[in-house]
Structure formats: structure tokens, C-alpha cells
Write an enzyme that holds these catalytic residues in place. Structure first.
Site, PDB file in Angstrom:
ATOM      1  N   HIS A 224       0.814  -1.206   0.000  1.00  0.00           N
ATOM      2  CA  HIS A 224       0.000   0.000   0.000  1.00  0.00           C
ATOM      3  C   HIS A 224       0.859   1.273   0.000  1.00  0.00           C
ATOM      4  O   HIS A 224       0.340   2.375   0.082  1.00  0.00           O
ATOM      5  CB  HIS A 224      -0.918  -0.018   1.231  1.00  0.00           C
ATOM      6  CG  HIS A 224      -2.035   0.958   1.180  1.00  0.00           C
ATOM      7  ND1 HIS A 224      -2.185   1.972   2.097  1.00  0.00           N
ATOM      8  CD2 HIS A 224      -3.073   1.096   0.317  1.00  0.00           C
ATOM      9  CE1 HIS A 224      -3.264   2.674   1.818  1.00  0.00           C
ATOM     10  NE2 HIS A 224      -3.819   2.176   0.741  1.00  0.00           N
ATOM     11  N   ASP A 231      17.472   9.964  -7.599  1.00  0.00           N
ATOM     12  CA  ASP A 231      18.921  10.195  -7.448  1.00  0.00           C
ATOM     13  C   ASP A 231      19.396  10.038  -6.006  1.00  0.00           C
ATOM     14  O   ASP A 231      20.494  10.491  -5.663  1.00  0.00           O
ATOM     15  CB  ASP A 231      19.318  11.586  -7.966  1.00  0.00           C
ATOM     16  CG  ASP A 231      19.173  11.704  -9.473  1.00  0.00           C
ATOM     17  OD1 ASP A 231      19.124  10.650 -10.150  1.00  0.00           O
ATOM     18  OD2 ASP A 231      19.096  12.841  -9.977  1.00  0.00           O
ATOM     19  N   HIS A 400      -8.956  11.690   1.307  1.00  0.00           N
ATOM     20  CA  HIS A 400      -8.120  10.488   1.289  1.00  0.00           C
ATOM     21  C   HIS A 400      -6.822  10.698   2.059  1.00  0.00           C
ATOM     22  O   HIS A 400      -5.994   9.795   2.156  1.00  0.00           O
ATOM     23  CB  HIS A 400      -7.822  10.116  -0.175  1.00  0.00           C
ATOM     24  CG  HIS A 400      -7.157   8.799  -0.362  1.00  0.00           C
ATOM     25  ND1 HIS A 400      -5.815   8.668  -0.684  1.00  0.00           N
ATOM     26  CD2 HIS A 400      -7.642   7.541  -0.290  1.00  0.00           C
ATOM     27  CE1 HIS A 400      -5.507   7.400  -0.809  1.00  0.00           C
ATOM     28  NE2 HIS A 400      -6.594   6.684  -0.574  1.00  0.00           N
ATOM     29  N   LYS A 402      -4.075  10.962   4.976  1.00  0.00           N
ATOM     30  CA  LYS A 402      -3.837  10.154   6.172  1.00  0.00           C
ATOM     31  C   LYS A 402      -2.826  10.911   7.038  1.00  0.00           C
ATOM     32  O   LYS A 402      -1.612  10.720   6.906  1.00  0.00           O
ATOM     33  CB  LYS A 402      -3.298   8.781   5.792  1.00  0.00           C
ATOM     34  CG  LYS A 402      -4.151   8.042   4.739  1.00  0.00           C
ATOM     35  CD  LYS A 402      -3.279   7.611   3.605  1.00  0.00           C
ATOM     36  CE  LYS A 402      -3.992   7.068   2.400  1.00  0.00           C
ATOM     37  NZ  LYS A 402      -5.212   6.385   2.478  1.00  0.00           N
TER      38      LYS A 402
END
Length: 482
Positions: A224, A231, A400, A402
Site C-alpha cells: 500500500h 537520485d 483520502h 492520512k
């Protein structure tokens, strides 16, 4: 043969209960949570065949059965040297302790759990939503000089995904090393695009491919994470996947998310984390050189830990960090999560904190992208409201992000939802940030999201219909598979 035909059902029942009783003994010997153990035992004995299937899919003790070893990467001399270089002296630790007070307990917790080094010299840029993320990311990708590493739960070759993959093809043609890890369940890339990537010299591997013959044990273990390392100097982590769903310019429904761009020492543990996954999915024992860990010239001093968790770790690292941060809060905790289906420890920690007259606020979506997850989330809200937690439902679109902010000095941004899957099954990664400025910016994000949210009131919430409450209760039982 006649006996078998005439007694097929009886024979199957005997076989079922023989295996079920063996599973019951295994559960008892593991000494798991009594409530959880009793639930599985009842299911095994009361539901022939179905009980076995449920236990096989969801009842295994994930962390006791390591999925892959990270020893090949972690035992390499260069990795040991890098980790040694990241160790702080007592003066650095004391400086952080003075700022964080009790919140510094999270640092040794993560260090002891997973050798998650606290890094000091970092620059952190908070990114709001996918539109902003990809604008910044594409610029960094185009300026890359040596290598690009990506690890994503979702990569689709839609508009934004195709644009990203085309950039990677161009960079591969210029001679850069490009490595991509995609989750086999979450991602969707056409065969045509896969051939193009291969022809360009890009290495891409799926994480735990799911096939019909062996999919049952693997459906649970999903990568998930959302990681980019460029680099060895620039890192990205957060909630934004590679899909048009995350681009508000392409969608009618507003998608609210949070991501971060890192430069400095914290990119090194993020790079190591990518290599452990790459070692597993590729099957190649890549010899890692110093070129993947260049020196940085970061002048900012943002203390930060990269916390990873999954079935390959001994402990539920991110969940435990969240728990410690909550229980040590002295003023406030602000949480944003798209799915709130937590374990009892997190629920209790939030309840106790709110009942101690601390400011505890939680934002969840009013309308989720999954109706089952929505009902399961709603089943937990009443017990929070009863304890005095302020719960808000985001109404502008789907949230969405978190994130968590504690006392204005500690914050978390990453891939981990406040749910059973993130805490116990999926492979996750969070940045734990110990900085007042970043916490202040995240608090501004949070307060702005509150303006687009409805505050729930206990009495009106309790008046939901019995039918709604029943659906919520059933959805809650399905938490392990959401």
C-alpha cells in the site's frame, strides 16, 4: 466406491471438523486476543467449510509468518555503513528532546522496533492534492540524472499515469536506471504500456502477483506504499497514487489528499526501504553501491523518522507510533483518515484522551469511495462522540489524506489508514515529523478541511435508523477484509 458416493456429505463433514479442530488447537497455542480467538473458534465449529475458509483467508497471525527476508539488503556493508552514519550523537538527541518533551518517546519506540533512524537534517514540503504533487514530481523526474525508484499501490496508464510513464521512458532512453514496483491488485497497466516500458529498458515488477491457483493467501498482503526516490536525493511519500482519480482537473468529484516531498538524510532510509522491496519482487540480489546514497547539502533541520510496517516486521510500527503519540498528548490530537476502522487500542486511547478534557478531532469522509468501508467507519463514530471526541464528516468530496497532528510539535503523513488492514496486513510507510512549523502547516490544512465538513452531534447521530445500524454492524464484522 458406492460407500463413498452414499456417504460423501458425512465424509466431508468429518474432514472439515478434523481440520477445524486442528486449527482450534493452533489458535489456542498462539495465545492470541481471547475475543478474536473465540470468534474464530465459534466460526470454525458452527460454520462448516465457511469457517475454515474465513480462518484461512483472514485468521493467520501475519507477523509470525514472515513473508520475505530483508537480510540480503540489510546485511550489505554499504547499508550497514549508511545506517551507522545516520546514528545521532547524544547532543542531537537532547536537542530534539528539549523541543518534543514527552512526544520524543515515539523516537526510541520506532528505533527499537525497526531500526528506524531519527534523521535531523531534512527539508519537508507539504503538498495538498494530486494536481500539485504531479506538477512538482514531474519537474523533479525530468531533472533526474542517475536513477529513479517508484513503489506504488496504484499505477494506472490513464491520463496522468501515461504522462508519468512516458517521462520515465524518456529518462530511461537517456541512460538512467528506472525501477518500478507496482502492487498486483491495486495497479492496472496495459500490456502495450508494459511492453513499451520494457523496450525502454525500465525494470518493473509486480508485488506478490495474484494468480487463481495461489491467490487466496496473497490477496491479503498488499503493498500500500507510495514511494518515489530520485537520485537518492529527493523522496516522496503520502496518500496520492498514480491515477486520474487523484487529479481534480480530471474529475467531477473533489479528491482531497496530502503528500510530502523530502530532501536530506531521511531520503536514505526511504531508499533502503525501497531496496528491501525490490530485492523481494525482482529476485535479483542487487549489489547496492554508495552512488544510491549521495551526500546532501540540506541546510534545514527538520527531525524526521521513516516508519515502515507490514507482515514482514516484528511489530505494528506505525500503529504503535500513533498509539504512543496519542497517549502522550497534552493538548490536542487532530486526525484525518479516509477509513476509520481501528483496533480497540486506538479507540481506547482516543476516548481516554477526550475524557481527559483534551481537544480530540477526527475528520472522515461523509461519502466514501466504498460503501462497506463507509458503513464500517460509521459504526465506530458513536463511541467516539460519547467520549467527547469531535467527529467531522468531510462534504466537499472524498478526503483520502492520512495525517495526524499532536500538540503542534509532532505530525504524521503517510499511507497508513486508521484501519485493520493498514495496522495488520498491508505494507505501509509514514513520515513521522517532529517540527513545529510542519505541524502548524498541517493544522492549517486540517482547519481548512473543517470548513468543508459537518460536525456530528451525539443525539442526532444516535437517532440513525435501526436498519442503518444493522448494516453498520455487519460491515464492521467485515473489517479484516475491507
Amino acid at each position: 466406491m458406492d460407500f463413498l458416493k452414499n456417504h460423501t456429505w458425512q465424509i466431508l463433514i468429518i474432514l472439515n471438523y478434523t481440520v477445524a479442530l486442528s486449527a482450534v488447537v493452533t489458535i489456542l497455542l498462539k495465545k492470541v486476543n481471547p475475543t478474536k480467538a473465540l470468534s474464530y473458534i465459534i466460526g470454525l465449529l458452527a460454520l462448516p467449510f465457511i469457517g475454515l475458509l474465513i480462518y484461512y483467508l483472514f485468521g493467520q497471525e501475519y507477523r509470525k509468518n514472515k513473508i520475505f527476508s530483508r537480510k540480503h539488503v540489510l546485511n550489505q556493508s554499504i547499508i550497514k555503513k549508511i545506517q551507522k552514519e545516520l546514528e545521532l550523537d547524544s547532543e542531537d538527541i537532547n536537542e530534539v528532546d528539549d523541543v518534543l518533551e514527552q512526544k520524543s518517546k515515539v523516537i526510541p519506540l520506532l528505533y527499537n522496533n525497526e531500526n528506524s533512524k531519527l534523521t535531523i537534517r531534512n527539508e519537508v514540503k507539504l503538498i495538498k492534492n494530486g494536481d500539485e504533487k504531479f506538477k512538482i514530481l514531474f519537474k523533479d523526474l525530468k531533472e533526474a540524472q542517475y536513477h529513479i525508484h517508484l513503489e506504488y499501490f496504484v499505477i494506472k496508464d490513464d491520463k496522468i499515469g501515461t504522462e508519468l510513464l512516458n517521462i520515465l521512458c524518456d529518462k530511461a532512453k537517456d541512460g538512467l536506471e528506472i525501477r518500478i514496483v507496482i502492487d498486483d491488485v491495486g495497479s492496472s497497466i496495459s500490456s502495450k504500456m508494459k511492453r513499451k516500458l520494457k523496450d525502454c529498458g525500465i525494470e518493473m515488477h509486480p508485488f506478490m502477483p495474484v494468480r487463481f491457483s495461489n491467490s487466496t493467501g496473497k490477496m491479503n498482503y498488499r503493498d500500500h506504499r507510495k514511494i518515489v526516490v530520485i537520485d537518492g536525493k529527493i523522496g516522496y511519500v503520502g496518500g496520492v497514487n498514480v491515477s486520474d482519480n487523484y487529479i481534480n482537473a480530471y474529475n467531477d468529484r473533489y479528491w482531497r489528499d496530502t503528500h510530502i516531498r523530502l530532501t536530506g538524510e531521511a531520503v536514505k532510509p526511504l531508499q533502503i526501504l525501497f531496496f528491501t522491496t525490490w530485492d523481494f519482487v525482482s529476485g535479483d540480489e542487487l549489489e547496492i553501491s554508495k552512488t544510491y546514497f549521495p551526500e546532501h547539502n540540506c541546510k534545514d533541520n527538520v527531525p524526521l523518522q521513516i516508519a515502515a510496517s507490514g507482515p514482514d516486521t516484528d511489530w505494528s510500527n506505525v500503529m504503535e507510533a500513533i498509539f504512543v503519540a496519542i497517549t502522550n498528548a497534552e493538548d490536542h490530537v487532530y486526525i484525518t483518515t479516509p477509513y476509520f476502522i481501528p483496533n480497540s487500542e486506538i479507540v481506547t486511547a482516543l476516548q481516554v484522551l477526550a475524557r481527559s478534557n483534551k481537544d480530540v478531532k477526527v475528520i472522515v469522509p461523509k461519502k466514501s469511495d466504498s460503501w462497506i468501508a463507509e458503513y464500517a467507519t460509521n459504526s465506530y463514530l458513536e463511541m467516539l462522540l460519547e467520549a467527547g471526541v469531535e467527529v467531522y464528516q468531510y462534504t466537499k468530496g472524498f478526503i483520502h489524506a492520512k495525517t495526524m497532528v499532536v500538540d503542534g510539535v509532532f505530525s504524521s503523513v503517510g499511507t497508513t489508514n486508521m484501519d485493520y488492514r493498514s495496522f495488520n496486513i498491508n505494507f505501509e510507510v509514514n513520515a513521522l515529523i517532529y517540527d513545529e512549523t510542519i505541524s502548524s502547516e498541517l493544522t492549517e490544512f486540517f482547519n481548512d478541511d473543517l470548513k468543508h465538513s459537518e460536525k456530528l452531534e451525539l443525539e442526532s447521530w444516535k437517532n440513525r435508523s435501526k436498519r442503518t445500524k444493522l448494516v453498520e454492524a455487519v460491515a464492521r464484522l467485515m473489517a479484516p477484509i475491507l
